[in-house]
Motif scaffolding. Structure first.
Motif, PDB file in Angstrom:
ATOM      1  N   LYS A 207     -29.208  -5.330-104.138  1.00  0.00           N
ATOM      2  CA  LYS A 207     -27.921  -6.281-104.490  1.00  0.00           C
ATOM      3  C   LYS A 207     -26.848  -5.136-104.108  1.00  0.00           C
ATOM      4  N   ALA A 208     -25.898  -5.729-103.201  1.00  0.00           N
ATOM      5  CA  ALA A 208     -25.150  -4.749-102.676  1.00  0.00           C
ATOM      6  C   ALA A 208     -23.969  -4.399-104.079  1.00  0.00           C
ATOM      7  N   ASP A 209     -23.824  -5.435-105.141  1.00  0.00           N
ATOM      8  CA  ASP A 209     -22.615  -4.988-106.040  1.00  0.00           C
ATOM      9  C   ASP A 209     -23.337  -3.863-106.987  1.00  0.00           C
ATOM     10  N   LEU A 210     -24.724  -3.891-107.129  1.00  0.00           N
ATOM     11  CA  LEU A 210     -25.307  -2.914-107.939  1.00  0.00           C
ATOM     12  C   LEU A 210     -25.038  -1.661-107.217  1.00  0.00           C
ATOM     13  N   THR A 211     -25.449  -1.367-105.865  1.00  0.00           N
ATOM     14  CA  THR A 211     -25.079  -0.456-105.082  1.00  0.00           C
ATOM     15  C   THR A 211     -23.957   0.162-105.269  1.00  0.00           C
ATOM     16  N   ARG A 212     -22.947  -0.536-105.317  1.00  0.00           N
ATOM     17  CA  ARG A 212     -21.450  -0.003-105.304  1.00  0.00           C
ATOM     18  C   ARG A 212     -21.328   0.492-106.906  1.00  0.00           C
ATOM     19  N   GLU A 213     -21.677  -0.233-107.794  1.00  0.00           N
ATOM     20  CA  GLU A 213     -21.749   0.043-109.193  1.00  0.00           C
ATOM     21  C   GLU A 213     -22.275   1.600-109.551  1.00  0.00           C
ATOM     22  N   TYR A 214     -23.361   1.519-109.147  1.00  0.00           N
ATOM     23  CA  TYR A 214     -24.062   2.731-109.458  1.00  0.00           C
ATOM     24  C   TYR A 214     -23.826   4.173-108.641  1.00  0.00           C
ATOM     25  N   SER A 215     -23.136   3.847-107.662  1.00  0.00           N
ATOM     26  CA  SER A 215     -22.630   4.897-106.788  1.00  0.00           C
ATOM     27  C   SER A 215     -21.212   5.436-107.702  1.00  0.00           C
ATOM     28  N   ARG A 216     -20.454   4.315-108.017  1.00  0.00           N
ATOM     29  CA  ARG A 216     -19.377   4.741-108.786  1.00  0.00           C
ATOM     30  C   ARG A 216     -19.983   5.562-110.347  1.00  0.00           C
ATOM     31  N   LEU A 217     -20.813   4.779-110.823  1.00  0.00           N
ATOM     32  CA  LEU A 217     -21.323   5.252-112.074  1.00  0.00           C
ATOM     33  C   LEU A 217     -21.687   6.963-111.947  1.00  0.00           C
ATOM     34  N   LEU A 218     -22.567   7.136-110.855  1.00  0.00           N
ATOM     35  CA  LEU A 218     -22.916   8.459-110.418  1.00  0.00           C
ATOM     36  C   LEU A 218     -21.721   9.418-110.089  1.00  0.00           C
ATOM     37  N   LEU A 219     -20.774   8.752-109.237  1.00  0.00           N
ATOM     38  CA  LEU A 219     -19.730   9.547-109.198  1.00  0.00           C
ATOM     39  C   LEU A 219     -19.056  10.188-110.582  1.00  0.00           C
ATOM     40  N   GLU A 220     -19.133   9.288-111.566  1.00  0.00           N
ATOM     41  CA  GLU A 220     -18.282   9.689-112.830  1.00  0.00           C
ATOM     42  C   GLU A 220     -19.357  10.836-113.569  1.00  0.00           C
ATOM     43  N   ARG A 221     -20.526  10.998-113.325  1.00  0.00           N
ATOM     44  CA  ARG A 221     -21.505  11.798-113.517  1.00  0.00           C
ATOM     45  C   ARG A 221     -21.362  13.112-112.790  1.00  0.00           C
ATOM     46  N   ALA A 222     -20.405  13.262-112.004  1.00  0.00           N
ATOM     47  CA  ALA A 222     -20.232  14.375-111.067  1.00  0.00           C
ATOM     48  C   ALA A 222     -21.440  14.719-110.255  1.00  0.00           C
ATOM     49  N   VAL A 223     -22.092  14.173-109.825  1.00  0.00           N
ATOM     50  CA  VAL A 223     -22.958  14.460-108.691  1.00  0.00           C
ATOM     51  C   VAL A 223     -22.598  15.144-107.602  1.00  0.00           C
ATOM     52  N   ASP A 224     -23.187  15.959-107.027  1.00  0.00           N
ATOM     53  CA  ASP A 224     -22.681  16.891-105.909  1.00  0.00           C
ATOM     54  C   ASP A 224     -22.990  16.150-104.537  1.00  0.00           C
ATOM     55  N   GLY A 225     -23.839  15.230-104.638  1.00  0.00           N
ATOM     56  CA  GLY A 225     -24.294  14.452-103.377  1.00  0.00           C
ATOM     57  C   GLY A 225     -25.216  13.158-103.622  1.00  0.00           C
ATOM     58  N   PHE A 226     -25.278  12.605-102.494  1.00  0.00           N
ATOM     59  CA  PHE A 226     -26.169  11.278-102.765  1.00  0.00           C
ATOM     60  C   PHE A 226     -27.194  11.313-101.589  1.00  0.00           C
ATOM     61  N   LEU A 227     -28.556  10.885-102.173  1.00  0.00           N
ATOM     62  CA  LEU A 227     -29.682  10.667-101.340  1.00  0.00           C
ATOM     63  C   LEU A 227     -29.968   9.071-101.434  1.00  0.00           C
ATOM     64  N   MET A 228     -29.828   8.481-100.454  1.00  0.00           N
ATOM     65  CA  MET A 228     -29.806   6.741-100.520  1.00  0.00           C
ATOM     66  C   MET A 228     -31.111   6.515 -99.704  1.00  0.00           C
TER      67      MET A 228
END
Length: 371
Positions: free
Chosen positions: A123-144
């Motif tokens: 679900k594209a909306d969850l992808t966007r929402e989760y990326s935002r939440l992970l940014l708020e948790r100060a992750v250093d990078g993404f692995l998709m």
């Protein structure tokens, strides 16, 4: 201009002492700043550059004083990173993801990195929402993993089996043309000419490239990809039912084929059961070839011939590249890192039978989705 200092700082300090560190809402109220502004500052987002320097200093000062997010922020101040990664995946079901994710986690643990895993269920909306939440948790990078949607971030990002077109994303992909060549050459050498094919569900990015590889390899060998033998899988549920239903329906209409190239090993397991339920044998009557080489493929009866994706290598490479990009921001990687498949021959493929039996059972006919 004199800055208006928020009142109530002593009460906030007392609350922190008595009830533990402040949360984001409390810090927001104390500083008279929005929660978004605070998150942008603490996550060192590029958007934070538009926030006045004295405001950013106030946020950092308050975060230190009132111990906001001590597990991540204090360490970020020392190392300029949180030592954490955001993993975004469709799901964590058995099969493909089990092998790949185990390799990712193993590498991150060895590297002393923490990770958050978020499943978006395509679900594209969850992808966007989760990326935002992970940014708020100060992750250093993404692995998709198998996630083609673009996310708005300047953080190092690696995509596995996603063919993600976003600028700066490093894609780790399989050579699907080579994979199809290996599978079809094997069947061709065994005498198979009438072959049924499974096309992966819409939404699985790899399905598009795998089908293109099949069409190219079939054309080079003179194998017809017949519409009546081309099965469009409708959903990706990681259950053998995914392969059982379409093969059962196909066998209710015709058996004028000698092999099936399945979308993956899970669907191959379902196909084998459907063939058995129809009173036929694998591989004596119909050969089956799968894809991925999941753990159970070697232990099923018959064991499954499959095109092996180097899933552990892909997971390890993905984790290694994203950490390397975090530690060396100026390092350049190609847009694609292409991994090579391998044919694993087991019991589910054999010589094509000399005589084809074409029969139908009208009473068992069911609709089959075609490509």
């Amino acid at each position: 201009m004199k800055e208006n200092r928020p009142r109530g700082r002593q009460s906030a300090s007392k609350e922190t002492t008595e009830n533990g560190p402040l949360n984001l809402r409390q810090l927001s109220e104390m500083l008279h700043l929005s929660q978004t502004t605070i998150s942008l500052v603490l996550n060192d987002s590029p958007a934070a550059k538009s926030i006045p320097q004295h405001t950013r200093e106030r946020v950092f000062e308050a975060a230190r004083k009132f111990q906001y997010r001590p597990n991540y922020f204090a360490r970020s101040l020392r190392r300029n990173c949180s030592m954490s990664i955001g993993l975004i995946v469709p799901d964590v079901s058995d099969g493909y993801f089990t092998v790949l994710m185990h390799a990712v986690e193993e590498y991150l643990i060895r590297s002393h990195y923490f990770y958050f895993t978020a499943s978006h269920y395509r679900k594209a909306d969850l992808t966007r929402e989760y990326s935002r939440l992970l940014l708020e948790r100060a992750v250093d990078g993404f692995l998709m993993v198998d996630t083609p949607e673009e996310i708005q971030t300047s953080l190092p990002t690696v995509a596995i089996s996603a063919h993600n077109p976003a600028p700066g994303v490093v894609n780790i992909i399989l050579d699907h043309d080579k994979a199809a060549e290996l599978a079809l050459q094997h069947l061709y050498d065994l005498g198979h000419r009438r072959i049924a094919f499974m096309k992966g569900p819409v939404g699985i990015t790899d399905a598009i490239y795998r089908w293109s590889g099949i069409e190219k390899a079939a054309a080079s060998l003179g194998i017809c990809v017949a519409p009546e033998l081309s099965l469009q899988l409708l959903e990706m549920n990681q259950s053998p039912e995914m392969g059982y239903d379409p093969v059962r329906d196909l066998l209710a209409q015709r058996t004028d084929f000698t092999a099936i190239f399945c979308f993956n090993d899970v669907s191959a397991i379902g196909a084998i059961r459907a063939i058995s339920d129809a009173g036929l044998r694998v591989p004596e009557d119909i050969s089956i070839i799968g894809f991925d080489d999941i753990i159970s493929a070697a232990y099923y009866k018959p064991s499954i011939t499959t095109v092996k994706q180097p899933l552990r290598e892909m997971g390890t490479t993905g984790a290694q590249v994203v950490l390397d990009l975090i530690q060396h921001p100026d390092k350049e990687y190609p847009g694609e890192i292409i991994m090579q498949p391998e044919l694993i021959v087991r019991e589910s493929t054999g010589p094509a039978p000399e005589n084809l039996k074409s029969w139908s059972q009208p009473g068992r006919r069911r609709s089959v989705a075609r490509v």
